[in-house]
Design a protein around this motif. Structure first.
Motif, short mmCIF file in Angstrom:
data_model
loop_
_atom_site.label_atom_id
_atom_site.label_comp_id
_atom_site.label_asym_id
_atom_site.label_seq_id
_atom_site.Cartn_x
_atom_site.Cartn_y
_atom_site.Cartn_z
N GLU A 21 33.79 33.03 30.97
CA GLU A 21 33.23 33.23 32.52
C GLU A 21 33.81 32.88 33.49
OE1 GLU A 21 31.34 36.85 32.84
OE2 GLU A 21 31.80 36.57 30.12
N GLY A 22 33.41 31.25 32.79
CA GLY A 22 33.70 30.12 34.04
C GLY A 22 35.21 30.58 34.48
N ARG A 25 35.27 34.13 36.33
CA ARG A 25 34.74 33.74 37.71
C ARG A 25 35.47 33.04 38.51
NH1 ARG A 25 28.70 30.81 39.78
NH2 ARG A 25 29.20 31.07 41.10
N ILE A 28 38.17 35.08 39.49
CA ILE A 28 38.09 36.64 40.66
C ILE A 28 37.50 36.00 42.07
CG2 ILE A 28 35.93 37.90 41.13
CD1 ILE A 28 35.46 38.79 38.35
N GLU A 29 36.75 34.81 41.81
CA GLU A 29 37.27 34.09 43.63
C GLU A 29 37.85 33.72 43.97
OE1 GLU A 29 34.50 30.51 43.39
OE2 GLU A 29 32.42 32.43 42.83
N ARG A 37 37.54 40.86 29.25
CA ARG A 37 37.08 39.15 28.70
C ARG A 37 36.81 39.16 27.05
NH1 ARG A 37 32.58 37.80 34.11
NH2 ARG A 37 33.67 39.33 35.11
#
Length: 226
Positions: A21-22, A25, A28-29, A37
């Protein structure tokens, strides 16, 4: 390779849910479109073939066997869909995985130690490079290969400076990027690159093709020295 005007599409493979998830993220950012995933290698291969992303970012050790399942999934993906870039994240420095992935085609391949993910600029740049068909090899892997030598090592004809330039080429850097890394001029780097082509007997051809051939010579010389 991405169509102009749309975000680069990425599939993430990592069995550690927090790290997965890290990574997602961060991507995505940074403007990527994370389309899947995955927590195991079988799902990674299946969903990568279904989504056909620009690049797959995957761990080495994943279920079901928790060995080199991620690498084997990446190899199969490259066999079936050679246009998809693959960036491997590994806890350990293992040049053999790089050689397995590269084969005779280093385009669209990256290998980074997981600790590099914390350096957002390095990580994001590597994903961009691999998605665009370039290469992005961890400096530690390159240094380990550079440190090996054999009597019949074809790289022995290169000067120490030329070897550094070739190592930076293997990391996927442009001439301008190499110049900034080695604190020298771009013109000086271009002279070194020309000398590398000549000393490695790479016949005049498309410049990018010769860069690929030079990097292949470099990687396979490192493999033979293991």
């Amino acid at each position: 390779m991405a169509d102009a005007g749309r975000p680069l599409r990425v599939v993430v493979g990592e069995d550690d849910v927090l790290l997965r998830e890290g990574i997602a993220r961060i991507l995505i950012e940074a403007g990527f479109d994370v389309v899947a995933r995955c927590g195991d290698a079988d799902d990674l291969l299946r969903r990568s073939l279904a989504h056909r992303p620009d690049v797959v970012v995957t761990d080495v050790q994943m279920p079901p066997q928790r060995q080199d399942d991620g690498v084997r999934a990446a190899l199969e993906l490259r066999r079936r869909e050679p246009g998809i870039g693959v960036l491997i994240l590994s806890q350990f420095c293992e040049p053999a995985y790089v050689l397995d992935l590269v084969g005779q085609r280093p385009e669209g391949v990256g290998y980074l130690l997981k600790e590099r993910v914390g350096d957002l600029k390095v990580f994001v740049d590597a994903v961009h490079r691999v998605a665009a068909g370039g290469s992005a090899l961890d400096p530690e892997v390159v240094s380990r290969m550079l440190g090996r030598s054999r009597r019949d090592d074809p790289l022995q004809v290169l000067s120490p400076r030329e070897q550094l330039v070739l190592a930076a080429m293997a990391e996927g850097r442009s001439n301008l990027g190499i110049a900034k890394t080695l604190y020298t001029s771009q013109a000086s780097v271009e002279k070194h690159v020309t000398a590398i082509f000549r000393k490695l007997s790479l016949a005049p051809a498309d410049t990018e093709h010769r860069r690929v051939q030079a990097v292949l010579t470099y990687l396979h010389a490192g493999a033979r020295a293991r």
